[in-house]
Design an enzyme around this catalytic site. Structure first.
Site, PDB file in Angstrom:
ATOM      1  N   CYS A  65       5.725  -1.296   2.133  1.00 55.04           N
ATOM      2  CA  CYS A  65       5.269  -0.830   1.040  1.00 55.04           C
ATOM      3  C   CYS A  65       5.424  -1.589   0.098  1.00 55.04           C
ATOM      4  O   CYS A  65       6.321  -2.339  -0.060  1.00 55.04           O
ATOM      5  CB  CYS A  65       6.060   0.322   0.614  1.00 55.04           C
ATOM      6  N   GLU A  67       6.850  -1.619  -3.522  1.00 52.80           N
ATOM      7  CA  GLU A  67       8.897  -1.912  -4.016  1.00 52.80           C
ATOM      8  C   GLU A  67       9.165  -2.261  -2.868  1.00 52.80           C
ATOM      9  O   GLU A  67      10.452  -3.637  -2.936  1.00 52.80           O
ATOM     10  CB  GLU A  67       8.682  -0.249  -3.506  1.00 52.80           C
ATOM     11  N   CYS A  98       7.348   6.425  -1.999  1.00 55.25           N
ATOM     12  CA  CYS A  98       7.591   6.735  -1.415  1.00 55.25           C
ATOM     13  C   CYS A  98       8.788   7.061  -0.328  1.00 55.25           C
ATOM     14  O   CYS A  98       9.301   6.654  -1.030  1.00 55.25           O
ATOM     15  CB  CYS A  98       6.705   6.320   0.077  1.00 55.25           C
TER      16      CYS A  98
HETATM   17  N1  THU Z   1       2.052   2.340  -0.927  1.00 60.57           N
HETATM   18  C1  THU Z   1       2.726   1.019  -1.645  1.00 60.57           C
HETATM   19  O1  THU Z   1       3.146   0.156  -0.607  1.00 60.57           O
HETATM   20  N2  THU Z   1       3.826   2.110  -1.769  1.00 60.57           N
HETATM   21  C2  THU Z   1       4.185   3.305  -1.944  1.00 60.57           C
HETATM   22  O2  THU Z   1       5.379   4.385  -2.642  1.00 60.57           O
HETATM   23  C3  THU Z   1       2.656   4.519  -1.458  1.00 60.57           C
HETATM   24  C4  THU Z   1       2.622   3.448  -0.619  1.00 60.57           C
HETATM   25  C5  THU Z   1       1.242   1.414   0.584  1.00 60.57           C
HETATM   26  C6  THU Z   1       1.432   1.849   1.915  1.00 60.57           C
HETATM   27  C7  THU Z   1       0.131   1.628   2.859  1.00 60.57           C
HETATM   28  O3  THU Z   1      -0.367   0.218   2.704  1.00 60.57           O
HETATM   29  C8  THU Z   1      -1.204   2.016   1.563  1.00 60.57           C
HETATM   30  O4  THU Z   1      -0.015   2.337   0.434  1.00 60.57           O
HETATM   31  C9  THU Z   1      -1.430   3.439   1.834  1.00 60.57           C
HETATM   32  O5  THU Z   1      -0.757   4.345   2.150  1.00 60.57           O
END
Ligand code: THU
Length: 140
Positions: A65, A67, A98
């Site tokens: 992700c 973050e 997440c």
């Molecule tokens: N994702 C993030 O980058 N940060 C989050 O806090 C939630 C989800 C991304 C992971 C994945 O590449 C996409 O969002 C869909 O889940």
């Protein structure tokens, strides 16, 4: 949780500015599978900003992700103290960190401010403690 206009993300650094950096970072997201671009901008106690994006993988579980990307960049440069992180997925939806990212951040910054929203005009500012009460940390 507060929806604040012109709230200071930390020590005089405007939340709107940090959010704008997170949003701008999204252009480098690698999202061939979800098409959902996320950008993060992490403010250090010293006033430096590290950005990050989500980087997906053909083996979906290997995705990282935005973050955690920002945190890993900063930690690997020697940073250890953080005051705020902004997260943007554009105007599609407010993108909250997440569960894995909440735990990851808790290791280094249990009191960090988390700034989210769909526009710099109306940002939500929460603490990580609100998002992850009673987080886990190994006692040394
Ligand atoms: N994702 C993030 O980058 N940060 C989050 O806090 C939630 C989800 C991304 C992971 C994945 O590449 C996409 O969002 C869909 O889940």
């Amino acid at each position: 949780m507060d929806y604040l206009k012109n709230d200071a993300g930390a020590e005089g650094y405007p939340a709107e500015k940090l959010y704008a950096l997170a949003d701008a970072a999204r252009k480098n997201a690698y999202v061939p599978f979800s098409g959902f671009s996320v950008g993060a901008a992490l403010l250090t106690a010293g006033g430096k900003v590290y950005t990050g994006v989500n980087v997906e993988n053909s083996s979906y579980g290997a995705t990282i992700c935005a973050e955690r990307t920002a945190f890993v960049k900063a930690i690997s440069e020697g940073e250890r103290a953080f005051t705020a992180i902004a997260v943007s997925a554009g105007d599609v939806q407010e993108s909250l960190p997440c569960g894995i990212c909440r735990q990851f951040m808790y290791e280094f910054a249990p009191d960090i401010k988390v700034i989210t929203g769909t526009s710099a005009d109306a940002l939500a500012v929460r603490t990580l403690g609100e998002l992850l009460p009673l987080g886990f940390k190994l006692e040394k």
